[in-house]
Design a protein around this motif. Structure first.
Motif, PDB file in Angstrom:
ATOM      1  N   ASP A   1      95.913  83.117 -26.151  1.00 41.92           N
ATOM      2  CA  ASP A   1      94.947  83.146 -26.764  1.00 41.92           C
ATOM      3  C   ASP A   1      94.820  82.248 -27.834  1.00 41.92           C
ATOM      4  OD1 ASP A   1      92.948  85.201 -25.780  1.00 41.92           O
ATOM      5  OD2 ASP A   1      92.615  86.040 -27.598  1.00 41.92           O
TER       6      ASP A   1
ATOM      7  N   ILE B   1     100.087  83.462 -29.358  1.00 41.25           N
ATOM      8  CA  ILE B   1      99.701  84.878 -29.162  1.00 41.25           C
ATOM      9  C   ILE B   1      98.963  85.196 -27.624  1.00 41.25           C
ATOM     10  CG2 ILE B   1      98.227  86.426 -30.351  1.00 41.25           C
ATOM     11  CD1 ILE B   1      99.325  84.351 -32.779  1.00 41.25           C
TER      12      ILE B   1
ATOM     13  N   ARG C   1      96.840  87.815 -25.219  1.00 42.68           N
ATOM     14  CA  ARG C   1      96.154  88.996 -25.501  1.00 42.68           C
ATOM     15  C   ARG C   1      95.400  89.435 -23.968  1.00 42.68           C
ATOM     16  NH1 ARG C   1      91.336  91.214 -29.094  1.00 42.68           N
ATOM     17  NH2 ARG C   1      89.817  91.433 -27.238  1.00 42.68           N
TER      18      ARG C   1
ATOM     19  N   GLY D   1      93.011  94.951 -25.331  1.00 45.56           N
ATOM     20  CA  GLY D   1      93.376  95.456 -26.695  1.00 45.56           C
ATOM     21  C   GLY D   1      94.776  95.257 -27.086  1.00 45.56           C
TER      22      GLY D   1
ATOM     23  N   VAL E   1      98.027  93.107 -27.697  1.00 48.20           N
ATOM     24  CA  VAL E   1      98.110  91.660 -28.391  1.00 48.20           C
ATOM     25  C   VAL E   1      99.854  91.552 -28.391  1.00 48.20           C
ATOM     26  CG1 VAL E   1      97.953  90.060 -30.478  1.00 48.20           C
ATOM     27  CG2 VAL E   1      96.310  91.623 -29.819  1.00 48.20           C
ATOM     28  N   GLN E   2     100.413  90.499 -28.078  1.00 47.70           N
ATOM     29  CA  GLN E   2     101.847  90.185 -27.861  1.00 47.70           C
ATOM     30  C   GLN E   2     101.925  88.948 -28.554  1.00 47.70           C
ATOM     31  OE1 GLN E   2     104.330  92.289 -27.504  1.00 47.70           O
ATOM     32  NE2 GLN E   2     103.017  93.794 -27.449  1.00 47.70           N
ATOM     33  N   GLN E   3     102.944  88.601 -29.126  1.00 48.11           N
ATOM     34  CA  GLN E   3     103.309  87.040 -29.783  1.00 48.11           C
ATOM     35  C   GLN E   3     104.717  86.915 -29.770  1.00 48.11           C
ATOM     36  OE1 GLN E   3     102.836  86.790 -34.021  1.00 48.11           O
ATOM     37  NE2 GLN E   3     102.346  88.919 -34.057  1.00 48.11           N
TER      38      GLN E   3
END
Lengths: 453, 437
Positions: A134, A171, A173, A176, A178-180
C-alpha cells in the motif's frame, strides 16, 4: 572556532576538572512516505558545552552561541560547587593533542543532494511498485560532525567523521489488516555501503505482503534460533546495557551481581564491545571525554571479565577507562554507552544449530528492543516455525522477552557466521539516536519466552 | 531577535511565493540526582530557526541554530525547493488565537536551591518506606519561547514555562530487580511531590510479594501508566492524518463508524491550562482547539497539519508539530473520558486477572496494525478481586481494535502521565504469556 577564547576559558578556572566541547554538524535528511516526499533538508547545527567537576559534583552548561565562554565556565563551576560534597575521582588518561579526520572511501559529504535523492527515489519506487504494497516509508539521513574537545589536563582533540543511516519500510494492507516489514542499514559515513541494496529492498517489500497471510505464533516458551542481526540486537539489549558501569558503580547490590569472575554463560560465549573495532558505526578514535577507544571483552569463556566505563565510573570501581563516554550532541554531557557490541563466532553451521530442533521458532531481523537490566524485550522483523530440523512457514513478527541471568545460560549453540548489523540507533537517558553497531553469529536459546502479537 | 527575523523574511520573500519563519529558543535547568543524591546541575540553552518557502510551487526548507548566516538559510531553502514536494497549502494570515494559559512567572523566582531541596526530600521520603531503594531523579524547570511569522502577514509569538519531576527507584535482591517510579509535569513550578511519593510507595507496597501467572486469556486492568505504555503508540499512529492519507491507518474510510467500545471517548486538546504541551497555536500558526478523536466509540476526526490537510482535502486541525524538521501531524495532550468504576470495583469485577502498570517494549511490534506486546515490567496478579503480588517473566499482547472494542470498563478518576490523561481501563480478555515454572 576561536582558539584564543578556548585557551582563555581554561585560565584560573577553579574546578577539579574542566572540559569544553565545541561542535558543528551538517546533515542531510530525505524522507518519503508513500509517493509524498515528506522531507528534504540540509540542517546545520552548531554549539558547545562546558562541563566542570568540583568535589565529585558536576556542572554542565550547553549553548548554541560560544561567545563569552569564560562566563559559561564560571556558571558550570558554580553549579558544580553547589553539588560537590565529596572528592573528585577520574581514571587517569594521558593528555592527547591530535587531529583526526576520518574520510570514508565514498564519503557521504562528497555525494550531491541530487545523488542522494536519486537513490532514495529508487528504493521508494521498488517498494511502491510491489504488488499489494500500500505504501512505503524511506528515510535517509547523514551527518558530518566536527568536534573540538579540550580539557584542563591539556588534551586538545579535533575529530571529524560522518554517519549514514537508511531505513526502508514497506506497508501492506488487506482490508483492515495492516502488516509492515523493514530494513535498516547504516555506515560510518560510507555511501557505498547503502547504495546497492535494491535486492534487499525488494525482498523487504515482498515480505510485508507475505505477512498478511502469515499466522501468529502462540505465546509461550520456545526453543528459539536468532539470526546474526537479531542476535546482535539481543546482545546489545540483554547484556550490553547491563555492562554499562554507570548503573552499577554507585549501587552496592549491582556491584555484587556484576562482580568480575561471575559466570553468565557456557564456555563458548564471548562478548566484546569496542570503538577500536574499525569502520563500523560505533567506531571512533577518542570518546567524548578524550579517552582513546579500546576493545573490551565483557564476557570471556562465559565469565564476566569487563565492563564499559567513563572516567568517573572507572575510577570509582578501580578499573581502567574504556573510552565509552559518548554524547549524542553538544546539548548533552557524555554518558556510558556501547559502541560496536558482538558475540564472537564459534564453529557451528546453521544446519548444526537447527538440525535437532523438533519444534521451535527461527526469528530474523530486528524491529526494536529495550531493557530494564534484568528483563529485556526485543522484537523480530520476521519469524518462522522450525519443525523437525527444518525452517517451515512464515509467522507474524514476534516479541522475545526474558531474564538476562537465565537467558545467557540458555544459549546452547553459537554459529560460525558473525555478521555486524549497522542499522541500529541506541537511546539512553534522553540521548537518541546514538550510532552503534552490534552483531553475532546465529545463536540458539532454549526456553525463550515469546509473545505472539 | 525580532528584527533579524524580519530581515530574514524580507530577504526570503524576494526568492519565493510564500515564506514562513519559525523561531524557538529554550532554556532549562535540570537538577539530576543519582544513587540517592544530587549529582549534576545543568543550564541548557538552545535555539532553532527554521525557514520554509514555497518557490515555483515547491517546498524548500532549511534550519540552523544561529542567526550568524541568514543568507545560507535562504540559499539552502532555495536549493532544496528544486526537489521539494509540491506545496498544498497557503501559510495562514492573521488569526484569532484562544486564550491559553501556559506561563507562570513564578518559575522565575524558583531557585536552584529550592529544586535541590525538593528533589532530596522526595527521595528521602520514598526511602523512609524502603531504605534499600536506590533512587535516580530529575527536577527540571525552564521556559520556551516561540515566534512564527509569514509572508501573508501572519504573526504570533508566545512564551511557556514548564516544570517536571521524575523519580525512578530500583530495589535489588540477588538478581531480582524491581523498578518503581512516577513523574509529574506542569507549567507551574512544582512545589509539592506528595503525589509522586504516594504513588511510588504504593508500587513498593503492592510489589512486596511475588505471584505467578500461567499462560492463558484473562482480564487485564491497565493503570494510567499501563494505558500509556500499551495503547498510545497504536492510537496516535492510527489518528495521524498522514497514515490516514496513505491509506494504511486501520481507521481509513471509517470516520463516523463505531470502531471502539461505546464507553471509549478520546480527544486531543492543546488548550488545557498549564499543561506543558498546551499552546495557543501549532508550529504553523494555526489556532489550537479541542479535537474529538473517538466519541463514544465512534471515530470522529484525524489530526492534520497544513500540508497533509492540503493533500487530503481536509482542514488543518492545528496539529502541526516540528521535531526540528518540517511540520507533521502530532498529538499534543490526549485525554480519555473517564468512566464510573472505582479501582476496587474493577478488581472485584475481574475476579482473577492481571493489573499492568508498565509494559516494556510494547510498541516494538506492528503498531500500525494496532498490535501491542510487551514484558510486564511492573504488574500485579489479582486473585478473587485482590492484588496478591507482583508478577515477572510475563508478556501481555493484544490488538487495540479488539481489546478496546470489548466490554471494557473505565475508572472514574484519571490522571496525567506525561502528555496523556487516562483512567484505569479494564479489558475483559487478553492474552497473557508466562514462563513455565
Amino acid at each position: 572556532m576561536q582558539k584564543d577564547n578556548l585557551e582563555e576559558a581554561f585560565r584560573d578556572h577553579e574546578a577539579d576538572y574542566l572540559e569544553v566541547r565545541l561542535e558543528e554538524s551538517r546533515s542531510t535528511s530525505i524522507r518519503y512516505r508513500g509517493g509524498d516526499l515528506e522531507e528534504i533538508s540540509e540542517p546545520r547545527s552548531s554549539g558547545g558545552n562546558v562541563r566542570a567537576l568540583v568535589k565529585g559534583g558536576w556542572g554542565f552548561v550547553s549553548f548554541n552561541d560560544p561567545g563569552e565562554l569564560k562566563e559559561k565556565v564560571k556558571l558550570a563551576v558554580r553549579q558544580a560547587r553547589l553539588v560537590g560534597k565529596d572528592t573528585s575521582s577520574l581514571a587517569p588518561v594521558v593528555p592527547v593533542s591530535d587531529v583526526s579526520e576520518e574520510v570514508a572511501s565514498r564519503d557521504c559529504s562528497d555525494i550531491s543532494l541530487t545523488g542522494k535523492k536519486r537513490l532514495v527515489d529508487e528504493y521508494n519506487q521498488i517498494v511502491l511498485r510491489t504488488e499489494k504494497v500500500d505504501t512505503s516509508m524511506v528515510a535517509y539521513r547523514d551527518r558530518v560532525r566536527h568536534v573540538i574537545f579540550a580539557n584542563s589536563e591539556g588534551s586538545r582533540i579535533q575529530q571529524k567523521n560522518s554517519d549514514v543511516s537508511l531505513r526502508v519500510a514497506a506497508i501492506a494492507r488487506d482490508g483492515g489488516e495492516v502488516q509492515q516489514a523493514g530494513l535498516s542499514m547504516g555506515s560510518r559515513g560510507n555511501f557505498a555501503e547503502i547504495d546497492n541494496l535494491h535486492a534487499q529492498v525488494e525482498e523487504t517489500a515482498q515480505r510485508a505482503v507475505m505477512l498478511l497471510s502469515a499466522p501468529k505464533a502462540g505465546s509461550g516458551e520456545y526453543c528459539v534460533v536468532l539470526d546474526p542481526v537479531l542476535a546482535g540486537v539481543f546482545t546489545h539489549e540483554a547484556f550490553g546495557h547491563l555492562s554499562e558501569a554507570d548503573f552499577t558503580y554507585e549501587n552496592e547490590r549491582m556491584r555484587e551481581i556484576m562482580v568480575l569472575g561471575r559466570r553468565f554463560g557456557g564456555t563458548h560465549l564471548n562478548i566484546v564491545d569496542g570503538a577500536a573495532v574499525p569502520h563500523l558505526r560505533g567506531s571512533y578514535k577518542y570518546d567524548d571525554e578524550g579517552v582513546p577507544a579500546t576493545r573490551t571483552y565483557l564476557i570471556k569463556e562465559g565469565v564476566l571479565v569487563g565492563r564499559l566505563h567513563s572516567r568517573e565510573t572507572a575510577a570509582k570501581m578501580g578499573e581502567m577507562a574504556t573510552g565509552n563516554a559518548r554524547a549524542v550532541s553538544y546539548h548533552f554531557p557524555p554518558i556510558v554507552r556501547m559502541t560496536n557490541t558482538f558475540i564472537e563466532p564459534q564453529g557451528l553451521s546453521f544446519e548444526d544449530i537447527i538440525g535437532d530442533i523438533k519444534e521451535g521458532i527461527y526469528a530474523r531481523n530486528w524491529y526494536g528492543g529495550t531493557t530494564s537490566m534484568e528483563m529485556f524485550t526485543f522484537s523480530a522483523g520476521e519469524a518462522y516455525y522450525i519443525r523437525n530440523g527444518q525452517v517451515a512457514e512464515l509467522l507474524r513478527p514476534v516479541v522475545l522477552t526474558g531474564n538476562i541471568f537465565v537467558t545467557l545460560e540458555n544459549i546452547d549453540a553459537i554459529g560460525n557466521d558473525l555478521q555486524m548489523n549497522q542499522g541500529g540507533g541506541c537511546g539512553k537517558g534522553g540521548q537518541s539516536p546514538l550510532p552503534v553497531s552490534n552483531g553475532s553469529p546465529h545463536i540458539r536459546i532454549q526456553r525463550c519466552l515469546v509473545g505472539g502479537a | 531577535m525580532k528584527s533579524r527575523l524580519d530581515i530574514l523574511l524580507s530577504t526570503a520573500v524576494k526568492q519565493a511565493e510564500q515564506v514562513e519563519i519559525y523561531y524557538t529558543s529554550m532554556i532549562d535547568t535540570p537538577a539530576i540526582f543519582e544513587a540517592n543524591r544530587l549529582k549534576q546541575l545543568q543550564t541548557n540553552e538552545s535555539a532553532l530557526v527554521a525557514l520554509r518557502i514555497v518557490r515555483d510551487g515547491r517546498i524548500g526548507f532549511a534550519t540552523d541554530t544561529t542567526f550568524a548566516n541568514l543568507d545560507s538559510l535562504v540559499t539552502r531553502a532555495v536549493e532544496v525547493a528544486q526537489f521539494g514536494a509540491p506545496a498544498k497549502f497557503d501559510v495562514p494570515g492573521g488569526k484569532v488565537y484562544p486564550e491559553t494559559t501556559i506561563y507562570d512567572s513564578e518559575v522565575k523566582s524558583f531557585v536552584i536551591e529550592q529544586m535541590v531541596d525538593l528533589g532530596e526530600k522526595t527521595i528521602s521520603r520514598v526511602r523512609e518506606h524502603s531504605p534499600d531503594l536506590q533512587c535516580d531523579a530529575s527536577m527540571d524547570i525552564g521556559t520556551v519561547s516561540v515566534c512564527i511569522l509569514n509572508s501573508r502577514g501572519g504573526e504570533v509569538s508566545f512564551e511557556k514555562s514548564f516544570c517536571g519531576i521524575a523519580l525512578e527507584g530500583n530495589l535489588i535482591r540477588d538478581t531480582d530487580m524491581l523498578f518503581v517510579g512516577d513523574s509529574e509535569s506542569s507549567c507551574h513550578p512544582i512545589r509539592n511531590t506528595d503525589g509522586v511519593v504516594s504513588s511510588v510507595v504504593r508500587q513498593l507496597e503492592l510489589s512486596r510479594r511475588q505471584a505467578t501467572v500461567t499462560t492463558a486469556r484473562m482480564p487485564v486492568i491497565f493503570t494510567p501508566h499501563g494505558v500509556v505504555s500499551a495503547f498510545i503508540a497504536p492510537l496516535s499512529v492510527a489518528f495521524n492524518g498522514r497514515t490516514v492519507l496513505q491509506g494504511v491507518s486501520p481507521l481509513v474510510n471509517r470516520l463516523g463508524e463505531k470502531v471502539f467500545s461505546q464507553k471509549l471517548s478520546l480527544w486531543d486538546d492543546a488548550t488545557i491550562p498549564y499543561r506543558p504541551r498546551s499552546r495557543p497555536c501549532d508550529d504553523e500558526g494555526i489556532p489550537s482547539r479541542r479535537i474529538p478523536l473517538i466519541d463514544q466509540g465512534t471515530v470522529s476526526s484525524f489530526l492534520y497539519d497544513l500540508q497533509t490537510a492540503g493533500l487530503a482535502g481536509a482542514e488543518s486541525t492545528g496539529s502541526g508539530d516540528r521535531g526540528g524538521g518540517l511540520p507533521a501531524p502530532s498529538i499534543s495532550s490526549l485525554v480519555f473520558g473517564t468512566g464510573n468504576a472505582s479501582f476496587e470495583e474493577m478488581l472485584s469485577e475481574m475476579g482473577d486477572g492481571l493489573v499492568v502498570e508498565q509494559l516494556m517494549g510494547a510498541s516494538q511490534t506492528n503498531v500500525l496494525g494496532g498490535d501491542f506486546s510487551g514484558n510486564v515490567l511492573l504488574g500485579y496478579r489479582v486473585e478473587k478481586g485482590e492484588i496478591v503480588g507482583r508478577v515477572k517473566d510475563t508478556v501481555v499482547s493484544g490488538n487495540i481494535y479488539q481489546a478496546l472494542n470489548q466490554q471494557i470498563a473505565l475508572g472514574k478518576d484519571g490522571r496525567w502521565v506525561g502528555a496523556v490523561f487516562a483512567p484505569d481501563i479494564l479489558c475483559p480478555e487478553l492474552t497473557v504469556g508466562s514462563k513455565k515454572g
